[in-house]
Design a protein around this motif. Structure first.
Motif, PDB file in Angstrom:
ATOM      1  N   GLY A  69      -6.793   7.261  -2.233  1.00 17.61           N
ATOM      2  CA  GLY A  69      -8.233   7.348  -2.030  1.00 17.61           C
ATOM      3  C   GLY A  69      -8.933   6.018  -1.833  1.00 17.61           C
ATOM      4  O   GLY A  69     -10.134   5.988  -1.595  1.00 17.61           O
ATOM      5  N   GLU A  70      -8.216   4.892  -1.949  1.00 19.69           N
ATOM      6  CA  GLU A  70      -8.831   3.576  -1.777  1.00 19.69           C
ATOM      7  C   GLU A  70      -8.288   2.898  -0.516  1.00 19.69           C
ATOM      8  O   GLU A  70      -7.133   3.073  -0.151  1.00 19.69           O
ATOM      9  N   TRP A  71      -9.142   2.102   0.114  1.00 22.82           N
ATOM     10  CA  TRP A  71      -8.730   1.341   1.287  1.00 22.82           C
ATOM     11  C   TRP A  71      -7.865   0.163   0.861  1.00 22.82           C
ATOM     12  O   TRP A  71      -8.145  -0.486  -0.145  1.00 22.82           O
ATOM     13  N   HIS A  72      -6.808  -0.098   1.610  1.00 23.39           N
ATOM     14  CA  HIS A  72      -5.877  -1.187   1.323  1.00 23.39           C
ATOM     15  C   HIS A  72      -5.733  -2.038   2.586  1.00 23.39           C
ATOM     16  O   HIS A  72      -5.400  -1.515   3.652  1.00 23.39           O
ATOM     17  N   GLU A  89      -5.510   7.489   6.838  1.00 19.38           N
ATOM     18  CA  GLU A  89      -6.565   6.983   7.714  1.00 19.38           C
ATOM     19  C   GLU A  89      -6.270   5.516   8.013  1.00 19.38           C
ATOM     20  O   GLU A  89      -5.837   4.775   7.129  1.00 19.38           O
ATOM     21  N   ASP A 100      -4.750   9.697   1.157  1.00 19.78           N
ATOM     22  CA  ASP A 100      -5.561  10.612   0.355  1.00 19.78           C
ATOM     23  C   ASP A 100      -4.951  10.950  -0.997  1.00 19.78           C
ATOM     24  O   ASP A 100      -5.669  11.165  -1.963  1.00 19.78           O
ATOM     25  N   ARG A 152      -7.107  -1.822   7.817  1.00 20.16           N
ATOM     26  CA  ARG A 152      -7.056  -1.158   6.519  1.00 20.16           C
ATOM     27  C   ARG A 152      -6.463   0.239   6.661  1.00 20.16           C
ATOM     28  O   ARG A 152      -6.626   0.883   7.692  1.00 20.16           O
ATOM     29  N   ALA A 161       1.743   5.404  -2.057  1.00 16.20           N
ATOM     30  CA  ALA A 161       0.532   5.474  -2.896  1.00 16.20           C
ATOM     31  C   ALA A 161       0.917   6.111  -4.220  1.00 16.20           C
ATOM     32  O   ALA A 161       1.585   7.146  -4.252  1.00 16.20           O
ATOM     33  N   LEU A 187      -0.226   1.317  -2.631  1.00 18.20           N
ATOM     34  CA  LEU A 187      -1.615   1.712  -2.433  1.00 18.20           C
ATOM     35  C   LEU A 187      -2.088   2.584  -3.588  1.00 18.20           C
ATOM     36  O   LEU A 187      -1.282   3.254  -4.232  1.00 18.20           O
ATOM     37  N   ARG A 210      -5.672   3.989   4.256  1.00 20.31           N
ATOM     38  CA  ARG A 210      -5.995   4.758   3.051  1.00 20.31           C
ATOM     39  C   ARG A 210      -5.171   6.034   3.066  1.00 20.31           C
ATOM     40  O   ARG A 210      -5.138   6.744   4.076  1.00 20.31           O
TER      41      ARG A 210
END
Length: 131
Positions: A45-48, A75, A98, A94, A130, A42, A96
């Protein structure tokens, strides 16, 4: 490269390119398994998107929910379509993170707002990274 990784559900292996396979048995019990398909790394900070294959042997209609205990910096968003009763559906939720790092999250899947699999069959652990 396409992965056709079998995941063992309640009624046998599920061939899927998705990292998670959910099987709903004829009694509407939800069982989830991790396939060999990768989740991927990931970007903080971006949605995956995480793909999920649903094999609906119970021909259940209505919502399929995914939940988890709170994990700091994670999230989970679930824009699930309703289960249509079709034997097989491809879905996605999805996640995310941080910040860069690794988290281990336990996801629980449920249908009909109450029924789960036997014991911990409706849960799966996912290791998310991430960078």
């Amino acid at each position: 490269m396409v992965h056709h990784a079998p995941a063992v559900g309640c009624c046998g292996p599920v061939t899927t390119d998705a990292p998670i396979a959910v099987t709903i048995n004829p009694e509407a019990r939800v069982n989830v398994a991790r396939s060999g398909a990768p989740v991927g790394t990931l970007t903080p900070g971006e949605w995956h998107p995480i793909a999920v294959t649903v094999v609906n042997d119970g021909f259940v209609t209505g919502p399929l929910a995914v939940s988890c205990d709170p994990v700091r910096g994670l999230e989970v968003e679930q824009p699930w379509p309703e289960l249509t009763g079709e034997h097989r559906q491809e879905n996605v939720f999805r996640v995310r993170l941080d910040a860069p790092g690794v988290v281990d999250v336990t996801l629980t899947f449920s249908a009909l707002q109450a029924l789960g699999g036997l014991a911990l069959h409706s849960t799966v652990n996912l290791l998310l990274t991430a960078r």
